[in-house]
Design an enzyme around this catalytic site. Structure first.
Site, PDB file in Angstrom:
ATOM      1  N   HIS A  50      32.125  42.305 -37.225  1.00  0.00           N
ATOM      2  CA  HIS A  50      33.433  42.169 -36.596  1.00  0.00           C
ATOM      3  C   HIS A  50      33.264  41.618 -35.183  1.00  0.00           C
ATOM      4  O   HIS A  50      32.138  41.528 -34.669  1.00  0.00           O
ATOM      5  CB  HIS A  50      34.177  43.520 -36.573  1.00  0.00           C
ATOM      6  CG  HIS A  50      33.459  44.619 -35.851  1.00  0.00           C
ATOM      7  ND1 HIS A  50      32.859  45.681 -36.486  1.00  0.00           N
ATOM      8  CD2 HIS A  50      33.261  44.830 -34.528  1.00  0.00           C
ATOM      9  CE1 HIS A  50      32.329  46.487 -35.598  1.00  0.00           C
ATOM     10  NE2 HIS A  50      32.543  45.993 -34.397  1.00  0.00           N
TER      11      HIS A  50
HETATM   12  P1  TYD Z   1      32.969  50.391 -36.781  1.00  0.00           P
HETATM   13  O1  TYD Z   1      33.201  50.017 -35.346  1.00  0.00           O
HETATM   14  O2  TYD Z   1      33.596  49.530 -37.843  1.00  0.00           O
HETATM   15  O3  TYD Z   1      31.407  50.530 -36.956  1.00  0.00           O
HETATM   16  P2  TYD Z   1      30.361  49.783 -37.906  1.00  0.00           P
HETATM   17  O4  TYD Z   1      30.654  48.341 -37.848  1.00  0.00           O
HETATM   18  O5  TYD Z   1      29.039  50.121 -37.322  1.00  0.00           O
HETATM   19  O6  TYD Z   1      30.572  50.395 -39.259  1.00  0.00           O
HETATM   20  O7  TYD Z   1      33.450  51.877 -36.976  1.00  0.00           O
HETATM   21  C1  TYD Z   1      33.302  52.571 -38.189  1.00  0.00           C
HETATM   22  C2  TYD Z   1      34.421  53.596 -38.289  1.00  0.00           C
HETATM   23  O8  TYD Z   1      34.327  54.530 -37.220  1.00  0.00           O
HETATM   24  C3  TYD Z   1      35.809  52.989 -38.213  1.00  0.00           C
HETATM   25  O9  TYD Z   1      36.621  53.636 -39.162  1.00  0.00           O
HETATM   26  C4  TYD Z   1      36.294  53.347 -36.827  1.00  0.00           C
HETATM   27  C5  TYD Z   1      35.535  54.593 -36.475  1.00  0.00           C
HETATM   28  N1  TYD Z   1      35.225  54.644 -35.029  1.00  0.00           N
HETATM   29  C6  TYD Z   1      35.912  55.517 -34.211  1.00  0.00           C
HETATM   30  O10 TYD Z   1      36.818  56.271 -34.654  1.00  0.00           O
HETATM   31  N2  TYD Z   1      35.604  55.573 -32.878  1.00  0.00           N
HETATM   32  C7  TYD Z   1      34.630  54.785 -32.339  1.00  0.00           C
HETATM   33  O11 TYD Z   1      34.378  54.845 -31.116  1.00  0.00           O
HETATM   34  C8  TYD Z   1      33.939  53.857 -33.197  1.00  0.00           C
HETATM   35  C9  TYD Z   1      32.879  52.954 -32.668  1.00  0.00           C
HETATM   36  C10 TYD Z   1      34.261  53.848 -34.541  1.00  0.00           C
END
Ligand code: TYD
Length: 131
Positions: A50
């Site tokens: 992303h």
């Molecule tokens: P995401 O940023 O998509 O991480 P990755 O790409 O490593 O999988 O986040 C994964 C999930 O965690 C998404 O549902 C959002 C949640 N999240 C939070 O609630 N707070 C945060 O600070 C972060 C980074 C993620």
């Protein structure tokens, strides 16, 4: 595109190492930090895929190693992160993917904003359109 890497000031002595950074306009990290999150107990699944509309981030692989792919829509670069005293800025509108996590990898991220799903661009074709 060159990666925006920062080497933290580090004090080493017989007891071990101490690295640090400070936040402020003329300090090592120029944005306010509103959130900190960390990835650990990782398996071989790559993560990220992303970009963010506004969020600025500073990532540190505080333990172990991983690979970060950065893509500004024109160029892609890969950065191997394996030093706890090195930070990588992931600026807004940079598509990023993290992979090759070692078993002991701990990926620590300092973020300029609170979590906001509407700040995410999760589709690569949408990212290319917005860039
Ligand atoms: P995401 O940023 O998509 O991480 P990755 O790409 O490593 O999988 O986040 C994964 C999930 O965690 C998404 O549902 C959002 C949640 N999240 C939070 O609630 N707070 C945060 O600070 C972060 C980074 C993620």
């Amino acid at each position: 595109m060159l990666p925006k890497l920062i080497e933290f000031k580090t004090l080493k002595d017989e007891r071990g190492s101490l690295s640090f950074f400070e936040i402020g306009a003329s300090r090592q990290v120029p944005f306010e930090i509103k959130r900190v999150y960390f990835l650990y107990h990782l398996n071989e699944e790559p993560r990220g895929f992303h970009a963010h509309k506004e969020l600025r981030q500073l990532a540190v692989c505080i333990s172990g190693s991983c690979t970060v792919l950065l893509d500004d829509g024109k160029e892609k670069i890969e950065v191997i992160m394996n030093k706890p005293n090195q930070g990588l800025f992931i600026e807004k509108m940079i598509w990023h993917e993290m992979s090759n996590f070692s078993k002991d990898a701990v990926f620590l991220v300092f973020a300029s904003e609170y979590y906001e799903e509407s700040d995410y661009i999760r589709k690569y074709d949408e990212f290319l359109k917005l860039i």
